[in-house]
Motif scaffolding. Structure first.
Motif, PDB file in Angstrom:
ATOM      1  N   CYS A  77      25.793  47.036  33.050  1.00 50.87           N
ATOM      2  CA  CYS A  77      26.313  46.177  34.120  1.00 50.87           C
ATOM      3  C   CYS A  77      27.434  46.879  34.875  1.00 50.87           C
ATOM      4  CB  CYS A  77      26.804  44.849  33.534  1.00 50.87           C
ATOM      5  SG  CYS A  77      25.487  43.777  32.924  1.00 50.87           S
ATOM      6  N   ARG A  78      28.309  47.554  34.142  1.00 53.99           N
ATOM      7  CA  ARG A  78      29.399  48.283  34.778  1.00 53.99           C
ATOM      8  C   ARG A  78      28.857  49.399  35.659  1.00 53.99           C
ATOM      9  NH1 ARG A  78      34.274  46.556  35.258  1.00 53.99           N
ATOM     10  NH2 ARG A  78      34.657  46.320  33.034  1.00 53.99           N
ATOM     11  N   SER A  79      27.824  50.061  35.202  1.00 51.28           N
ATOM     12  CA  SER A  79      27.244  51.160  35.964  1.00 51.28           C
ATOM     13  C   SER A  79      26.672  50.677  37.286  1.00 51.28           C
ATOM     14  CB  SER A  79      26.153  51.838  35.125  1.00 51.28           C
ATOM     15  OG  SER A  79      25.564  52.898  35.838  1.00 51.28           O
ATOM     16  N   ILE A  80      25.927  49.571  37.276  1.00 50.85           N
ATOM     17  CA  ILE A  80      25.364  49.078  38.525  1.00 50.85           C
ATOM     18  C   ILE A  80      26.461  48.521  39.427  1.00 50.85           C
ATOM     19  CG2 ILE A  80      24.834  46.738  37.686  1.00 50.85           C
ATOM     20  CD1 ILE A  80      22.319  46.823  39.402  1.00 50.85           C
ATOM     21  N   LEU A  81      27.499  47.949  38.832  1.00 50.40           N
ATOM     22  CA  LEU A  81      28.620  47.462  39.638  1.00 50.40           C
ATOM     23  C   LEU A  81      29.314  48.600  40.367  1.00 50.40           C
ATOM     24  CD1 LEU A  81      30.460  45.105  40.487  1.00 50.40           C
ATOM     25  CD2 LEU A  81      31.732  45.438  38.356  1.00 50.40           C
ATOM     26  N   ASN A  82      29.371  49.756  39.743  1.00 53.20           N
ATOM     27  CA  ASN A  82      30.013  50.909  40.380  1.00 53.20           C
ATOM     28  C   ASN A  82      29.322  51.309  41.682  1.00 53.20           C
ATOM     29  OD1 ASN A  82      31.910  51.089  38.346  1.00 53.20           O
ATOM     30  ND2 ASN A  82      30.836  52.694  37.226  1.00 53.20           N
ATOM     31  N   THR A  83      28.020  51.027  41.801  1.00 51.96           N
ATOM     32  CA  THR A  83      27.319  51.390  43.035  1.00 51.96           C
ATOM     33  C   THR A  83      27.847  50.611  44.236  1.00 51.96           C
ATOM     34  OG1 THR A  83      25.548  49.729  42.769  1.00 51.96           O
ATOM     35  CG2 THR A  83      25.218  51.878  41.711  1.00 51.96           C
ATOM     36  N   CYS A  84      28.483  49.468  44.001  1.00 50.22           N
ATOM     37  CA  CYS A  84      29.017  48.666  45.103  1.00 50.22           C
ATOM     38  C   CYS A  84      30.194  49.354  45.791  1.00 50.22           C
ATOM     39  CB  CYS A  84      29.448  47.291  44.594  1.00 50.22           C
ATOM     40  SG  CYS A  84      28.098  46.298  43.903  1.00 50.22           S
ATOM     41  N   TYR A  85      30.770  50.356  45.144  1.00 52.81           N
ATOM     42  CA  TYR A  85      31.888  51.094  45.722  1.00 52.81           C
ATOM     43  C   TYR A  85      31.436  52.303  46.539  1.00 52.81           C
ATOM     44  CZ  TYR A  85      35.184  48.622  42.601  1.00 52.81           C
ATOM     45  OH  TYR A  85      35.937  47.664  41.960  1.00 52.81           O
ATOM     46  N   LEU A  86      30.192  52.714  46.373  1.00 50.08           N
ATOM     47  CA  LEU A  86      29.772  54.020  46.880  1.00 50.08           C
ATOM     48  C   LEU A  86      29.851  54.152  48.390  1.00 50.08           C
ATOM     49  CD1 LEU A  86      26.691  54.769  44.580  1.00 50.08           C
ATOM     50  CD2 LEU A  86      29.032  55.630  44.371  1.00 50.08           C
ATOM     51  N   ARG A  87      29.666  53.060  49.128  1.00 49.61           N
ATOM     52  CA  ARG A  87      29.612  53.141  50.587  1.00 49.61           C
ATOM     53  C   ARG A  87      30.984  53.190  51.246  1.00 49.61           C
ATOM     54  NH1 ARG A  87      24.491  54.602  52.224  1.00 49.61           N
ATOM     55  NH2 ARG A  87      22.975  53.633  50.824  1.00 49.61           N
ATOM     56  N   TYR A 101      23.599  45.792  47.429  1.00 47.20           N
ATOM     57  CA  TYR A 101      23.966  46.122  46.053  1.00 47.20           C
ATOM     58  C   TYR A 101      24.765  44.986  45.420  1.00 47.20           C
ATOM     59  CZ  TYR A 101      23.032  50.930  47.706  1.00 47.20           C
ATOM     60  OH  TYR A 101      22.476  52.059  48.255  1.00 47.20           O
ATOM     61  N   CYS A 102      25.719  44.441  46.172  1.00 45.21           N
ATOM     62  CA  CYS A 102      26.575  43.380  45.643  1.00 45.21           C
ATOM     63  C   CYS A 102      25.765  42.136  45.313  1.00 45.21           C
ATOM     64  CB  CYS A 102      27.676  43.031  46.644  1.00 45.21           C
ATOM     65  SG  CYS A 102      28.898  44.328  46.911  1.00 45.21           S
ATOM     66  N   ASN A 103      24.844  41.760  46.196  1.00 41.85           N
ATOM     67  CA  ASN A 103      23.997  40.604  45.930  1.00 41.85           C
ATOM     68  C   ASN A 103      23.181  40.811  44.657  1.00 41.85           C
ATOM     69  OD1 ASN A 103      24.896  39.317  48.237  1.00 41.85           O
ATOM     70  ND2 ASN A 103      23.149  39.920  49.479  1.00 41.85           N
ATOM     71  N   GLU A 104      22.684  42.027  44.476  1.00 43.88           N
ATOM     72  CA  GLU A 104      21.924  42.360  43.274  1.00 43.88           C
ATOM     73  C   GLU A 104      22.798  42.208  42.035  1.00 43.88           C
ATOM     74  OE1 GLU A 104      18.100  44.095  41.855  1.00 43.88           O
ATOM     75  OE2 GLU A 104      18.749  43.412  43.822  1.00 43.88           O
ATOM     76  N   CYS A 105      24.024  42.699  42.119  1.00 42.27           N
ATOM     77  CA  CYS A 105      24.934  42.618  40.977  1.00 42.27           C
ATOM     78  C   CYS A 105      25.277  41.180  40.633  1.00 42.27           C
ATOM     79  CB  CYS A 105      26.215  43.403  41.273  1.00 42.27           C
ATOM     80  SG  CYS A 105      26.029  45.187  41.153  1.00 42.27           S
ATOM     81  N   VAL A 106      25.591  40.382  41.648  1.00 36.59           N
ATOM     82  CA  VAL A 106      25.959  38.988  41.398  1.00 36.59           C
ATOM     83  C   VAL A 106      24.862  38.281  40.626  1.00 36.59           C
ATOM     84  CG1 VAL A 106      26.361  36.757  42.506  1.00 36.59           C
ATOM     85  CG2 VAL A 106      27.558  38.793  43.330  1.00 36.59           C
ATOM     86  N   GLU A 107      23.629  38.430  41.067  1.00 37.93           N
ATOM     87  CA  GLU A 107      22.519  37.704  40.449  1.00 37.93           C
ATOM     88  C   GLU A 107      22.129  38.296  39.102  1.00 37.93           C
ATOM     89  OE1 GLU A 107      17.926  36.454  41.568  1.00 37.93           O
ATOM     90  OE2 GLU A 107      19.447  36.559  43.138  1.00 37.93           O
ATOM     91  N   CYS A 108      22.011  39.616  39.037  1.00 43.81           N
ATOM     92  CA  CYS A 108      21.483  40.236  37.823  1.00 43.81           C
ATOM     93  C   CYS A 108      22.495  40.273  36.687  1.00 43.81           C
ATOM     94  CB  CYS A 108      20.976  41.643  38.134  1.00 43.81           C
ATOM     95  SG  CYS A 108      19.535  41.647  39.214  1.00 43.81           S
ATOM     96  N   ILE A 109      23.753  40.555  37.000  1.00 44.13           N
ATOM     97  CA  ILE A 109      24.759  40.566  35.937  1.00 44.13           C
ATOM     98  C   ILE A 109      24.960  39.153  35.401  1.00 44.13           C
ATOM     99  CG2 ILE A 109      27.176  41.032  35.382  1.00 44.13           C
ATOM    100  CD1 ILE A 109      27.114  43.304  37.391  1.00 44.13           C
ATOM    101  N   ALA A 110      24.953  38.153  36.281  1.00 44.63           N
ATOM    102  CA  ALA A 110      25.092  36.765  35.835  1.00 44.63           C
ATOM    103  C   ALA A 110      23.940  36.357  34.925  1.00 44.63           C
ATOM    104  CB  ALA A 110      25.178  35.829  37.040  1.00 44.63           C
ATOM    105  N   ASN A 145      41.683  51.345  38.149  1.00 45.39           N
ATOM    106  CA  ASN A 145      42.076  50.928  39.512  1.00 45.39           C
ATOM    107  C   ASN A 145      41.011  50.072  40.188  1.00 45.39           C
ATOM    108  OD1 ASN A 145      44.502  52.414  39.330  1.00 45.39           O
ATOM    109  ND2 ASN A 145      43.432  54.274  39.929  1.00 45.39           N
ATOM    110  N   ARG A 146      40.336  49.246  39.432  1.00 45.74           N
ATOM    111  CA  ARG A 146      39.261  48.433  39.994  1.00 45.74           C
ATOM    112  C   ARG A 146      39.849  47.307  40.832  1.00 45.74           C
ATOM    113  NH1 ARG A 146      34.773  50.258  37.337  1.00 45.74           N
ATOM    114  NH2 ARG A 146      33.496  48.760  38.469  1.00 45.74           N
ATOM    115  N   ILE A 147      39.134  46.950  41.907  1.00 49.91           N
ATOM    116  CA  ILE A 147      39.608  45.880  42.775  1.00 49.91           C
ATOM    117  C   ILE A 147      39.239  44.534  42.150  1.00 49.91           C
ATOM    118  CG2 ILE A 147      39.413  47.322  44.815  1.00 49.91           C
ATOM    119  CD1 ILE A 147      37.092  44.409  44.426  1.00 49.91           C
ATOM    120  N   GLY A 148      39.829  43.487  42.699  1.00 57.22           N
ATOM    121  CA  GLY A 148      39.518  42.156  42.196  1.00 57.22           C
ATOM    122  C   GLY A 148      40.501  41.117  42.687  1.00 57.22           C
TER     123      GLY A 148
END
Length: 210
Positions: A5-15, A69-78, A171-174
């Motif tokens: 889950c952390r790995s896929i979440l990291n892709t949300c930062y790539l852009r 990517y973010c939409n994917e993370c919200v649904e799949c991680i949940a 240094n993760r955002i939130g």
């Protein structure tokens, strides 16, 4: 797993690196009363048009890629089998990042196509492709409520995420960015009372603003 889950979440930062570069600086800062850059780059000359989109095209493409990517993370991680105390802060982080990308889009383009769904079929992709623009004020209202109800509550003192980004591991955002976005959305919509709640929480986090 948590690592997956952390790995896929990291892709949300790539852009972010593709969006925030020297051309964003040209587009937003160079042409001011304090600074003039007589560049041939049409971003600096404020000549961004549909025929010459300049950095606007880069912002559009990269923000929407990141939103996907973010939409994917919200649904799949949940939907993962992890305990809520493990997965929901990651879902909240993805929601904050998604709101941030929409914030950039509305700042540059005003109203834009708005969706929060996972793209999991050709039919869904085609539906999104045909979407009309949503008013920026409506996007801000919806994202304010999404952050308030579904993101900020999961950044707590107990899990160590109710901190400044520089104090969070990696240094993760939130928490802080989520509050800033809520206040920004509310003030752009001239809902100043709604802006006070996140601003007071930011003040308690950073100290009195003088």
């Amino acid at each position: 797993t948590k690592a997956q889950c952390r790995s896929i979440l990291n892709t949300c930062y790539l852009r972010l690196n593709s969006i925030f570069n020297y051309r964003m600086f040209f587009l937003t800062e160079v042409q001011s009363d304090l600074w003039w850059n007589n560049s041939t780059d049409y971003d600096a000359m404020l000549g961004v048009t549909p025929s010459s989109p300049g950095h606007g095209e880069t912002i559009w493409i990269n923000c929407y890629s990141a939103i996907m990517y973010c939409n994917e993370c919200v649904e799949c991680i949940a939907a993962s089998p992890l305990d809520d105390e493990v997965k929901m802060p990651m879902v909240a982080e993805a929601r904050v990042l998604r709101a941030f990308y929409y914030h950039i889009l509305t700042q540059v383009f005003n109203g834009v196509p708005f969706y929060l769904d996972r793209v999991d079929s050709k039919e869904k992709m085609e539906e999104i492709r045909r979407m009309q623009r949503t008013e920026a004020s409506e996007i801000r209202r919806l994202l304010y409520n999404d952050l308030k109800d579904n993101a900020i509550p999961y950044f707590t003192a107990e899990n160590g995420l109710m901190k400044r980004p520089s104090e969070v591991k990696e240094n993760r955002i939130g928490y802080a960015l989520g509050l800033y976005l809520m206040a920004n959305f509310a003030m752009w919509n001239k809902e100043y009372e709604a802006a006070l709640e996140p601003l007071k929480q930011l003040e308690s986090l950073y100290g009195e603003l003088t």
